[in-house]
Every structure is written in C-alpha cells, then in structure tokens.
Scaffold this motif. Structure first.
Motif, PDB file in Angstrom:
ATOM      1  N   SER A 199      -7.438  -5.354 -12.949  1.00 15.22           N
ATOM      2  CA  SER A 199      -6.395  -4.566 -12.293  1.00 15.22           C
ATOM      3  C   SER A 199      -6.989  -3.255 -11.816  1.00 15.22           C
ATOM      4  N   LEU A 200      -6.864  -2.982 -10.510  1.00 15.82           N
ATOM      5  CA  LEU A 200      -7.513  -1.820  -9.914  1.00 15.82           C
ATOM      6  C   LEU A 200      -6.553  -1.078  -8.989  1.00 15.82           C
ATOM      7  N   ALA A 201      -6.746   0.218  -8.925  1.00 15.35           N
ATOM      8  CA  ALA A 201      -6.142   1.030  -7.875  1.00 15.35           C
ATOM      9  C   ALA A 201      -7.282   1.477  -6.969  1.00 15.35           C
ATOM     10  N   ILE A 202      -7.245   1.071  -5.696  1.00 14.33           N
ATOM     11  CA  ILE A 202      -8.330   1.343  -4.761  1.00 14.33           C
ATOM     12  C   ILE A 202      -7.832   2.299  -3.691  1.00 14.33           C
ATOM     13  N   GLN A 203      -8.454   3.466  -3.610  1.00 13.67           N
ATOM     14  CA  GLN A 203      -8.104   4.462  -2.605  1.00 13.67           C
ATOM     15  C   GLN A 203      -9.257   4.616  -1.621  1.00 13.67           C
ATOM     16  N   HIS A 237      -5.478   6.440   1.330  1.00 16.40           N
ATOM     17  CA  HIS A 237      -4.650   5.233   1.410  1.00 16.40           C
ATOM     18  C   HIS A 237      -4.928   4.411   0.154  1.00 16.40           C
ATOM     19  N   THR A 238      -3.875   3.914  -0.495  1.00 15.00           N
ATOM     20  CA  THR A 238      -4.029   3.279  -1.811  1.00 15.00           C
ATOM     21  C   THR A 238      -3.573   1.828  -1.797  1.00 15.00           C
ATOM     22  N   PRO A 261       0.824  -1.205   0.000  1.00 14.22           N
ATOM     23  CA  PRO A 261       0.000   0.000   0.000  1.00 14.22           C
ATOM     24  C   PRO A 261       0.857   1.253   0.000  1.00 14.22           C
ATOM     25  N   VAL A 262       0.312   2.298  -0.614  1.00 15.52           N
ATOM     26  CA  VAL A 262       1.031   3.555  -0.759  1.00 15.52           C
ATOM     27  C   VAL A 262       0.300   4.643   0.008  1.00 15.52           C
ATOM     28  N   ALA A 309     -12.512   5.303  -3.700  1.00 19.52           N
ATOM     29  CA  ALA A 309     -12.309   5.722  -5.089  1.00 19.52           C
ATOM     30  C   ALA A 309     -11.548   4.621  -5.805  1.00 19.52           C
ATOM     31  N   VAL A 310     -12.097   4.144  -6.942  1.00 23.28           N
ATOM     32  CA  VAL A 310     -11.522   3.006  -7.653  1.00 23.28           C
ATOM     33  C   VAL A 310     -11.186   3.414  -9.084  1.00 23.28           C
TER      34      VAL A 310
END
Length: 363
Positions: free
Chosen positions: A174-178, A93-94, A84-85, A132-133
């Motif tokens: 493939s997802l970026a989840i914040q 938080h990502t 996580p970033v 947020a995705v």
C-alpha cells in the motif's frame, strides 16, 4: 517400429498438457475483450509489456541472445487505486495505490520497479517529475523519493524500487505516490527553461509494478546456451555413445537400411487453434517440431543413443519381441518466451525451457 507411433502420441499429448498447465496464469492473438485492454491505462500497460517482449524475444518467440533481463519471468502488477487527490494550490499530485505481490512458491524475487506511464496531456513534450512515495505497512510508514524524466517520444519509464520492497513479507503493498512535474522547453540557449505543470490534470498515471522473478535459479538458465562440459579423455562419459556396440563382434559391419529414418519434422500451430488466444498474447504462432521415423538396428554415433537403447534393440530382435525397440524422441530442446494474461489482470513475460525440439534420438 511398433513403439514409434505410440511414443509420438505420448509426446504430443505431453506437450499439450504442459501448455495447458500454463493457464494457471492468463500481440496478435490477444482477445481484446479482456478487462485489462479495455481501459486507456490498461492498453498502455499492455503496450509496455509488448515492447518488453519484443526486446527480449524474436518473432518466433525465441529468447534473444544474450538474455537481457537477468531473470526468466517478469510480472506486471496493475494497481488498485483510489481517485487521485490534488488542489489548485498544491503542486503535488497524489495517487493512493495497492498492489498484490503475487509470488509463486518456486519463484525468487530479484528486482522490483515502478513503470511510470505518461498521461495523454502534453504527450509529445519532454517532462521531468519529482516522485515522493510513502509506504504504509505493519511496521509503520516509510518514505523515499526519486526523479523520472520523459523525452518527447517516451510514453513510459522504469524506476527501480528494489531496496524499498525486497525485504517486505506482506502479500500486499500500500503506497501513497506523489509527483510534481515540469515541462522542459527545447534548449535554445545555454539555460534550459522549465514550466511547472498544474496538478489539477494528472501528468502521470498511477504506476504499474514490475516484479523480476526467477523460478529455477539464475545459474541454471544463464548457462542454458553455454558450451557443453568437456569430459576428460579417459572418463567413462567419453565412451557414452555406441560404446557397447563397438565392442560387440561384427555389430558395426552389419547392414542397417532405414527408409523412414527417425528425424525432426516441423509443425506450426497458432494458439488460436488451441483455443488459448484469450490469455496468450505473444507469440501468435509456435513451431514445437516433433520427432518421427524408424530407429535403425545399428544406432550409430549421430543418434546420441544411450547404451541401453543398443541393448534393447538386441533384446527385441534376439530374445523377446514383446520388449519394444527404441523409439524416435526429441534429444535437445530450445526455449521460447511467452507473454500472457493472468486471471487477476497481471501481464507476465516468461521464458519456458524445453519448448522446441531441436534434434532427435533413439532411446
């Protein structure tokens, strides 16, 4: 009768082979050495699926009525994620995650949902999180968002994302989840106070993906326990049981005494007995029942035997005893629900039809 023992062996062997075929996929009988159960997140995903199983099936594995899922299969796909970033200055938080969308040829995807899992910090505090995705695919990036709320006692919650996934044709997602979470204080006045939680410590784990699937058509299994169709009073089907016997002179008047009568018998087995406890999580025990006994010469209405069985009895007795008499076999069945572990670590809830013999017949 001669064929009865042989037929029983065939049916027991068929049952074992059928259950063995379930091993293409992988609680009381779970082997805790599995990789999925070793990590805290894996244990939490397992507990979620056990909770789903208990909502949908009783302790013997029989699906509760009415059925609650709208599908007969639910597959939990664990994420493959990067670290996580987050930075102290960034409230978001990502998680960067990938999911393998494993859908078998006969399965129809009906619904897709995230399972958001609360991390250990502030576990017994009510929190709410904005999500947020961003989805990355061949057609470019798409974005959507939402909000999830955890009451103090809740450790997970579902979020329906079907419209964003259902039309995809790729086998990976493939997802970026914040997310950004706030802690909600107990309401002591008309105004509820909130406190934003630091992004340096994850409040939510990377979510698992739930695939709601149907592998044989909604109408078929939804009507499984519905009323049986009523035949018109003058149709041929209305005379299906014993009709030819009632037309044979003196058939029903002849004596037919059976000491070892064809009937249903219980047989309880654990999946540990079969060596399958490492992939079947629940139920621990299973009672498939079996049919055993002799079929009488006169097959009365209660046996639900077809006309062919009546004729076969007479062929065996009067014309050729090399033709075996009817055998005692199951007539009606009930389903059971199974929670199991697949080889890739996915956890699957599935309702299997025709797993418990409910009554017997001679045919």
């Amino acid at each position: 009768m001669k064929a009865t023992g042989h037929c029983i062996s065939i049916h027991i062997l068929t049952l074992i082979v059928f259950l063995k075929c379930l091993t293409v996929s992988a609680g009381e009988g779970l082997d805790r050495r599995s990789a999925e159960a070793q990590s805290p997140a894996g244990e939490q995903r397992l507990q979620f699926m056990l909770s789903l199983y208990r909502r949908c099936a009783d302790r013997t594995g029989r699906p509760r009525q009415p059925r609650r899922l709208g599908s007969n299969t639910v597959r939990l796909v664990r994420p493959s994620s990067s670290p996580p970033v987050s930075t102290p200055a960034d409230p978001w938080h990502t998680h960067s995650v990938d999911y393998e969308l494993k859908i078998l040829p006969k399965e129809k995807l009906l619904k897709v949902a995230f399972v958001h899992l609360r991390a250990p910090s502030l576990r017994h505090q009510p929190i709410s999180c904005d999500i947020a995705v961003t989805s990355r695919g061949p057609a470019g990036e798409t974005s959507w968002g939402g909000r999830v709320v955890f009451r103090a006692e809740e450790q997970w919650t579902e979020m329906d994302i079907t419209p964003h996934v259902l039309e995809r044709t790729a086998d990976r997602l493939s997802l970026a989840i914040q997310y950004r979470c706030v802690q909600e204080s107990p309401q002591s006045s008309r105004r509820r106070r909130t406190r934003e939680l630091s992004s340096e410590r994850a409040q939510l784990r990377e979510p698992a993906l739930l695939l709601y699937l149907d592998d044989k058509g909604k109408t078929d299994w939804q009507n499984l326990h519905g009323p049986e169709p009523v035949s018109p009073p003058h149709s041929r089907k209305a005379r299906q049981v014993g009709s030819i016997g009632s037309d044979i002179p003196n058939y029903l008047q002849k004596n037919s005494v059976v000491r070892n009568q064809c009937k249903l018998h219980p047989y309880r087995v654990t999946f540990r007995d079969l060596g399958w406890e490492h992939w079947i999580i629940a139920p621990y025990k299973y009672n498939p029942h079996y049919c055993k006994g002799d079929c009488p010469r006169i097959l009365h209405y209660g046996y639900n035997s077809p006309n062919h069985a009546i004729v076969q009895n007479f062929i065996n007795e009067l014309a050729n005893n090399d033709v075996p008499p009817p055998a005692c076999v199951p007539y009606k069945y009930k389903p059971i629900s199974v929670l199991m572990m697949e080889k890739n670590g996915s956890i699957v809830y599935k309702e299997y039809e025709d797993m418990i013999a409910e009554s017997c017949t001679c045919r």
